[in-house]
Structures are given as structure tokens and as C-alpha cells.
Design an enzyme around this catalytic site. Structure first.
Site, mmCIF file in Angstrom:
data_model
loop_
_atom_site.group_PDB
_atom_site.id
_atom_site.type_symbol
_atom_site.label_atom_id
_atom_site.label_comp_id
_atom_site.label_asym_id
_atom_site.label_seq_id
_atom_site.Cartn_x
_atom_site.Cartn_y
_atom_site.Cartn_z
ATOM 1 N N ASP A 83 -6.070 20.415 -12.753
ATOM 2 C CA ASP A 83 -6.390 19.112 -13.344
ATOM 3 C C ASP A 83 -5.890 19.145 -14.797
ATOM 4 O OD1 ASP A 83 -7.615 16.925 -14.594
ATOM 5 O OD2 ASP A 83 -9.351 16.992 -13.255
ATOM 6 N N ARG A 85 0.847 -1.204 0.000
ATOM 7 C CA ARG A 85 0.000 0.000 0.000
ATOM 8 C C ARG A 85 0.878 1.248 0.000
ATOM 9 N NH1 ARG A 85 -1.362 1.519 4.586
ATOM 10 N NH2 ARG A 85 -2.329 -0.396 5.335
HETATM 11 C C1 LIG Z 1 -12.128 11.363 -15.772
HETATM 12 C C2 LIG Z 1 -11.711 12.611 -15.153
HETATM 13 C C3 LIG Z 1 -11.539 12.694 -13.771
HETATM 14 C C4 LIG Z 1 -11.816 11.518 -12.849
HETATM 15 O O1 LIG Z 1 -10.962 10.461 -13.122
HETATM 16 P P1 LIG Z 1 -11.329 8.908 -12.849
HETATM 17 O O2 LIG Z 1 -10.093 8.201 -13.265
HETATM 18 O O3 LIG Z 1 -12.525 8.588 -13.674
HETATM 19 O O4 LIG Z 1 -11.623 8.783 -11.397
HETATM 20 C C5 LIG Z 1 -11.108 13.898 -13.242
HETATM 21 N N1 LIG Z 1 -10.885 14.971 -14.034
HETATM 22 C C6 LIG Z 1 -11.058 14.930 -15.365
HETATM 23 C C7 LIG Z 1 -10.773 16.139 -16.179
HETATM 24 C C8 LIG Z 1 -11.473 13.754 -15.976
HETATM 25 O O5 LIG Z 1 -11.643 13.729 -17.295
#
Ligand SMILES: *Cc1c(COP(=O)(O)O)cnc(C)c1O
Length: 422
Positions: free
Chosen positions: A181, A57
């Protein structure tokens, strides 16, 4: 000994690092590729002495290879792999405490919005959603409890941009952290840490994995302090990826540059085709000169990415008809894989967001999101062309087709909502 003392060699070019960073031949066997270390625990040499690994982990060598490679591609010091993009987002919020306030770009990924609003508000965090294109809106939302600004750029699904450097400067002048992000752009087209961001979040499920065959996430930072705290929480919360999933993402990274170039070429060709289509009202693609933030895109990104969205004339009926009529583009959530996907955000990915907020943000019923894969552009365009044929104004034929497709979509959405409550 720490396995994290081997900082990647950032002198080399992107693709060289994608293939080599963190991926030396396995010292114990000479295996060319990093093995899938399918083990939960590691044997001590003697009391208090291990080979850098203790319990999987906390660290696993396949995961370490992936983390070092992602860190290298973002020109960062550290990366942490997590079980999903959302678990990466969640771990970043573990830096906060009850009472803290976060400013969030208003058109973030639907699941991030759900995590913030449905889960974390119960833990005493509060969130203000702003139009991140407007620096004054961010500035006005700052209060004495604000700790973090969270943006996505380009956004999902409207491909709007936020000026990372300007926002980072604002954050740092006010003692705040900036999280970006970077899922849509990938480090091939955009490296937010170089523009001043403190933390990057990835859903590696998307372009980094690249083949729609794995769920994963990553957190990236160059701050020793943030890394230490994030690593602590990643281990404490335990939302870590298994070694096989790490292997799949690492395999995907090796071709990231090749794939992103193809995704972008296809996205460009499709955006141009859609722009001239009589049944299309608007096209969102940062590479188009008509995109309101085209200049910012050209400045802070080294390419415009692979995602395209557009609004059809005729609203929900024609949109539902279109997404149900493609043959190559598969009707599915998610994005960033070699196989092309089409999606209707209002009833799929962005269903958790209330309609008023959705429409306020521009996620209208006629909006369709494309994730062009790396098939040939002419085939993808032909597929869209036939799906968009017909007349959005022709209620006679559309009421039937549209309603059918629409109820299919609603059934799917209802099924999904059910699954999510489990
Ligand atoms: C898909 C996505 C997420 C979440 O990711 P998962 O792997 O589905 O948990 C977060 N931010 C963006 C921009 C995404 O496209």
C-alpha cells in the site's frame, strides 16, 4: 484493439509524465485536457468492431488516461482505477481463493483490517498480523496456504517502515506475492515495484487526488498475468470510479510533485517543532534522525513524506483537548489534501481495531496524527503551539476540557459506527 497497448514513455521526468502520460490532446476534438466521458456505453462501428471501448464499467477513456498516468508515475506497465482505496484492496484479494492465507503488517489502515477481518474471513481467507519491521516474523508466519504478503510502508499512523526489497526477496523465494500500500509515500517518494513488489495499492483519495474532494483507488502492477486477472475482477465486481472522479484525480496528479515537496517541507518543520515541545512525548517522522528506521527510509524512499504523528503527555484527555483546539488543522479523518487535517486514531480511523491490538501496535490513546497541508509552515506551527499550550498534568483544568472534548469525540465515533452498520 486494446487501449492498454500504449505503454507510457518512462524516459521522461516525473512531472513531465504527471502532466502528459495518457493525456494526449483528445483526437476527436483537439481538447487539451482529457474530457470527462460521461457515457455508459459506446457505439460499435459495425458488428464486432469498436474503437477500443464498449461499456463503461469495463473501460472509459477518462479512466484510461488516469490509469496510464498512474502506471507511468509508478514506472509500471499497468494501473487499474477503482472506486476507492478499499475497493482496490478488495480487488487484489480477489486473486485469492477460500483456504488461502495472507500475512499482513500489523499496523495497516483500519479499513483494510476491517475488510480482512470482518468481511474476508467469512469467505474462508485467513490472515496473520505481523510486525513487518521484523523479517523473521514474516518468515515464521509463512505456511503452505500462504499466498500473499500485504504491507503498508510507511504505516498509518505510526510511520513505521518495512524493507520492501528484503520482504520481496523473501516472498519470491517462497512463491508468494507482495502487495504494498503506497498511499502514504506516493510514487513521488517511493516506487515499490522497482524494489521488487508485485502489486501496489493506492487510495487516490489521499495525496494523488490531493484536494480532499474525491474518493478513489488504484492498483498497479507490471505483471501481464496479474493485470489480466485483476482487470477481469475489477470488471466482474464492478467497483469502478466514475469519469468525473477520474478527471479530478488526473487533475491532482499534475501537481503531485509540487504538493509532495511542500507537504514534506511542512511535515519536517512540524516534526522538529514537536520534538522540542515540552508536552510532547514522542514524534514519529521518518525524516528525523531519531526515527529508528531513518536509514531505511533514506535508502528506499526519495523523500520522507508528508505525514507526522506524535504522542502527547497526559494520555487521552490532553490528546482530545489538543485535537479539539486547533484552528487551521481541521479535526477529520483522511489525509493527503492541501488543507491540514488532525486526527485521533484511537477514536477515529483505528476505532475498528480492538484496543488490546491497537495498544500492542503502539496506537496509544495519546497518539495524534497530522496531515499537514500546503499552508505556510509558520502558521501551522503557531496553530499547534496554541493547541498544545496548557499542562497535560493539570487535572483541574483538563478534566473539564478533556472530558468535554473526549465525549465529543466519543459521540462522533459512535455516530460513525452507526453509519458504518448501515
Ligand atoms: C485511506 C486509505 C485506504 C482506503 O482508501 P479509501 O479511498 O478511503 O477507500 C487504504 N490505505 C491507506 C494507507 C489509506 O490511507
Amino acid at each position: 484493439m486494446s487501449v492498454y497497448n500504449q505503454y507510457p514513455n518512462n524516459q521522461q521526468q516525473f512531472s513531465t509524465r504527471a502532466i502528459h502520460a495518457g493525456q494526449d490532446a483528445d483526437p476527436s476534438t483537439g481538447a487539451l485536457n482529457t474530457p470527462i466521458f460521461q457515457t455508459s456505453t459506446f457505439v460499435l462501428d459495425e458488428l464486432g468492431v469498436n474503437k477500443g471501448y464498449q461499456y463503461a464499467r469495463t473501460h472509459n477513456p477518462t479512466r484510461t488516461a488516469l490509469e496510464q498516468c498512474i502506471a507511468s508515475l509508478e514506472n509500471a506497465k499497468y494501473a487499474l482505477a477503482s472506486a476507492s482505496g478499499l475497493s482496490a484492496a478488495y480487488t487484489v484479494t480477489n486473486l485469492l481463493s477460500a483456504g488461502d492465507h495472507v500475512i499482513v503488517g500489523e499496523d495497516v489502515y483500519g479499513g483494510v483490517y476491517r475488510l480482512f477481518e470482518q468481511v474476508l474471513t467469512r469467505y474462508g481467507l485467513s490472515f496473520t498480523y505481523v510486525n513487518a519491521r521484523n523479517i523473521e516474523e514474516i518468515e515464521q508466519a509463512i505456511n503452505e496456504k500462504t499466498r500473499l504478503v500485504w504491507i503498508e510502508t510507511p504505516t498509518n499512523p505510526l510511520l513505521r517502515l518495512a524493507d520492501i526489497r528484503t520482504i520481496a526477496d523473501l516472498c519470491h523465494a517462497n512463491g508468494l506475492r507482495l502487495a504494498v500500500d503506497n498511499t502514504f509515500a506516493t510514487p513521488y517518494f517511493q516506487r515499490p515495484l522497482e524494489l521488487g513488489a508485485d502489486v501496489i495499492i493506492h487510495s487516490t483519495t489521499k495525496y494523488l487526488g490531493g484536494h480532499s474532494d474525491v474518493i478513489g483507488g488504484a492498483i498497479v502492477t507490471s505483471s501481464d498475468d496479474l493485470y489480466e486477472r485483476l482487470q477481469y475482477h475489477n470488471n466482474a465486481v464492478g467497483a469502478v470510479p466514475g469519469p468525473f472522479d477520474c478527471f479530478l484525480v488526473l487533475r491532482g496528479l499534475k501537481t503531485l510533485k509540487l504538493r509532495m515537496r511542500e507537504h514534506e517541507r511542512n511535515a519536517f518543520a512540524i516534526a522538529k517543532f514537536l520534538e522540542s515541545h515540552p508536552n510532547v512525548e514522542t514524534v514519529h517522522y521518518p525524516g528525523l534522525a531519531t526515527h529508528p528506521q531513518h536509514e531505511l527510509a533514506a535508502k528506499q524512499m526519495s523523500g520522507f513524506g508528508g505525514m507526522v504523528s506524535f504522542v502527547v503527555k497526559g494520555g487521552i484527555d490532553f490528546a482530545a483537548n489538543t485535537v479539539s483546539s486547533t484552528n487551521l488543522f481541521q479535526l477529520a479523518e483522511s489525509l493527503g489534501g492541501v488543507k491540514s487535517l488532525i486526527c485521533h486514531p484511537a477514536t477515529m480511523t483505528h476505532k475498528p481495531i480492538p484496543k488490546e491490538i491497537r495498544e500492542h501496535c503502539g496506537i496509544v490513546d495519546g497518539l495524534i496524527r497530522l496531515s499537514p497541508g500546503i499552508e505556510e509552515a509558520e502558521d501551522l506551527i503557531a496553530d499547534l503551539d496554541q493547541a498544545l499550550s496548557g499542562s497535560p498534568g493539570n487535572q483541574q483544568s483538563l478534566t473539564n476540557n478533556g472530558t468535554d472534548a473526549n465525549s465529543k469525540l466519543e459521540t462522533r465515533a459512535a455516530e460513525r459506527a452507526l453509519v458504518q452498520t448501515r
